[in-house]
Each structure stands twice: as C-alpha cells, then as structure tokens.
Write a protein that holds these residues in place. Structure first.
Motif, PDB file in Angstrom:
ATOM      1  N   VAL A 110     -23.931  50.743  13.585  1.00 53.17           N
ATOM      2  CA  VAL A 110     -22.807  50.469  12.669  1.00 53.17           C
ATOM      3  C   VAL A 110     -23.030  51.198  11.357  1.00 53.17           C
ATOM      4  O   VAL A 110     -22.093  51.815  10.797  1.00 53.17           O
ATOM      5  N   ASP A 111     -24.234  51.153  10.850  1.00 54.68           N
ATOM      6  CA  ASP A 111     -24.537  51.790   9.566  1.00 54.68           C
ATOM      7  C   ASP A 111     -24.355  53.303   9.642  1.00 54.68           C
ATOM      8  O   ASP A 111     -23.833  53.924   8.700  1.00 54.68           O
ATOM      9  N   GLN A 112     -24.785  53.901  10.745  1.00 55.74           N
ATOM     10  CA  GLN A 112     -24.618  55.352  10.902  1.00 55.74           C
ATOM     11  C   GLN A 112     -23.139  55.739  10.924  1.00 55.74           C
ATOM     12  O   GLN A 112     -22.728  56.733  10.300  1.00 55.74           O
ATOM     13  N   VAL A 113     -22.327  54.977  11.668  1.00 56.09           N
ATOM     14  CA  VAL A 113     -20.892  55.259  11.736  1.00 56.09           C
ATOM     15  C   VAL A 113     -20.254  55.053  10.371  1.00 56.09           C
ATOM     16  O   VAL A 113     -19.403  55.850   9.931  1.00 56.09           O
ATOM     17  N   ARG A 114     -20.647  53.983   9.672  1.00 55.28           N
ATOM     18  CA  ARG A 114     -20.101  53.707   8.337  1.00 55.28           C
ATOM     19  C   ARG A 114     -20.430  54.840   7.366  1.00 55.28           C
ATOM     20  O   ARG A 114     -19.574  55.280   6.571  1.00 55.28           O
TER      21      ARG A 114
ATOM     22  N   ARG B 218      -8.105  62.233  11.726  1.00 47.21           N
ATOM     23  CA  ARG B 218      -8.245  61.701  13.080  1.00 47.21           C
ATOM     24  C   ARG B 218      -9.671  61.166  13.295  1.00 47.21           C
ATOM     25  O   ARG B 218      -9.873  60.127  13.918  1.00 47.21           O
ATOM     26  N   GLU B 219     -10.654  61.901  12.751  1.00 52.54           N
ATOM     27  CA  GLU B 219     -12.047  61.459  12.906  1.00 52.54           C
ATOM     28  C   GLU B 219     -12.306  60.178  12.129  1.00 52.54           C
ATOM     29  O   GLU B 219     -13.006  59.281  12.621  1.00 52.54           O
ATOM     30  N   ILE B 220     -11.725  60.078  10.938  1.00 48.24           N
ATOM     31  CA  ILE B 220     -11.898  58.856  10.146  1.00 48.24           C
ATOM     32  C   ILE B 220     -11.316  57.654  10.895  1.00 48.24           C
ATOM     33  O   ILE B 220     -11.915  56.569  10.938  1.00 48.24           O
TER      34      ILE B 220
END
Length: 247
Positions: free
Chosen positions: A72-76, A102-104
């Motif tokens: 989760v932290d990496q994606v955030r 789109r990626e966001i």
C-alpha cells in the motif's frame, strides 16, 4: 522342619506386616491422582499443540500484514509522485497527461484493493490473537490443575512412604527373632504364592487357600509335634496352629 510354636506365631506377625506393605504399595500405585495427572497431561499436550498452531497463524498474519502495508505504501508513494508531476505542469503533452491521469486512477484503485487486503489480514490476525490469548489461559489453567494434583499426589506419597518405612522397620525387628531357615522358607513361599507364605489354621480352615482340612488332614495336624512346621496340603503354605485352630 521344626521351629518353636512362638516362632511360628511370630511368622504370622511378619506375614501381616508384609500384607500391609503390599497394600501400601498398591495404594501408592493406585492413587486417583495418577489417572488425573495423566488425563490432564493429555489435555495439556493437545492445548499446547493448538496454541502453537494459533501462534504460528498469528505470526504468519503479522508478516502478511506487514507485506500488504508495504505494498500500500509503495502504491501511495507512486501515486503521490504522479500527482505532483501532474500538478507541477511539467507534463504538457495531452497524451502524456492522459496517460498520467489514467495511471493515477489505476493506482487509486490498486491502493483501495490493497487496503482491503490489509483490513482482511488484520481481522484474521486479530482473530488469531484472541485464539492465542484464549489458549494461553486454558494452558495456564490446566497446568495449575496438574500442579495441584501433583502436590496432592506427592503429599500422599510422603504419608504412604512414611508408613511403609515404619512397617518395614517393625518387620525387620520381628523377622530378626525368627530362625533363619524358617524365615527363608517363608520368603520363598511368599514369592511363589502371591505374597502369602504363611497362613493361620483357623477352625480347621487354612486362611491361605480358604479350604477346610478333611478329617485325615485334621488327624495328621493333631498328631504332629507342636514344633513341627506344617504345610497346607492344598496350597503348600506354612500352616500355623493357634488356640483357635479348632483341633
């Protein structure tokens, strides 16, 4: 074999003490605490196995939760960087802006999915922790019961062993006054005959095998010298005559 009547009578005293020692030994082996402790130890083993399994599950969940939280932290962090790029105006190409947006959006969905995973793992971990706490309490309770039963057993041991020591000492004193050959025969017969080597002749009945002497055997006993060491014709134990023999 011959022995003074008084020596033969003392043999009955030794026999009575030997019977008492057998009873004490049997009581020591048969204390209810033995079965209680065995049963509790089986329960304790099962509970400890369950506790280890629950602790393992909790530990696995903890690692899984840490990994999920890291994801989760990496994606955030990646979403934050993309948002900063978008907000900075550094990206001017419409196509790049579209790809970035789109990626966001994709990262936001990914983060939501991963956060759901974290929540699910946290619930499983909490359940495992509750199970660990419950089993820890049950293990402690059963262990306390084992300790209590062991204390009761040891107290009974102390009492029985003390009485056995006293009876053994008394036996040694009386046995020391009996002729060695008579005592040797008695001990041999006692070993062969289930702990009873000498029996009283009471009302014409051998108290060793509980059989009454027939008339021929009674006449033979009457005719025997008082010093003669008699043997029961049926069980072969030493047959001791007393004033209650009914002769």
């Amino acid at each position: 074999m011959n022995a003074a009547p008084a020596d033969q009578i003392r043999l009955l005293d030794v026999q009575a003490l030997d019977v008492r020692l057998q009873q004490l030994a049997h009581k020591r082996r048969s204390l209810p605490e033995h079965a209680e402790i065995d049963s509790l130890n089986k329960d304790l083993t099962q509970l400890r196995d369950l506790l280890v399994a629950a602790q393992t599950e909790e530990s696995d969940c903890a690692r899984e939760q840490t990994k999920a939280e890291q994801d989760v932290d990496q994606v955030r962090q990646r979403a934050t960087r993309d948002q900063q790029r978008l907000d900075s105006g550094a990206v001017t190409s419409p196509k790049d802006l579209e790809n970035l947006q789109r990626e966001i959006t994709s990262l936001a969905k990914r983060q939501g999915d991963l956060e759901d995973v974290v929540l699910e793992v946290m619930e499983r971990r909490e359940s495992a922790q509750e199970r660990v706490a419950e089993l820890t309490g049950r293990v402690s309770s059963v262990q306390q019961k084992i300790d209590d039963a062991t204390a009761r057993r040891d107290a009974a041991f102390e009492q029985l062993d003390g009485e056995s020591a006293s009876v053994t000492k008394e036996r040694e004193v009386i046995a020391g006054t009996i002729p060695a050959d008579l005592l040797k025969l008695y001990d041999k017969l006692r070993e062969q005959q289930g702990g009873i080597g000498a029996a009283r002749l009471y009302q014409r009945r051998c108290e060793g095998c509980r059989l009454e002497l027939n008339i021929t055997e009674v006449n033979e006993v009457k005719a025997a010298s008082p010093d003669t060491v008699l043997r029961c014709e049926n069980c072969r134990r030493i047959l001791v005559r007393t004033s209650e023999s009914g002769l």
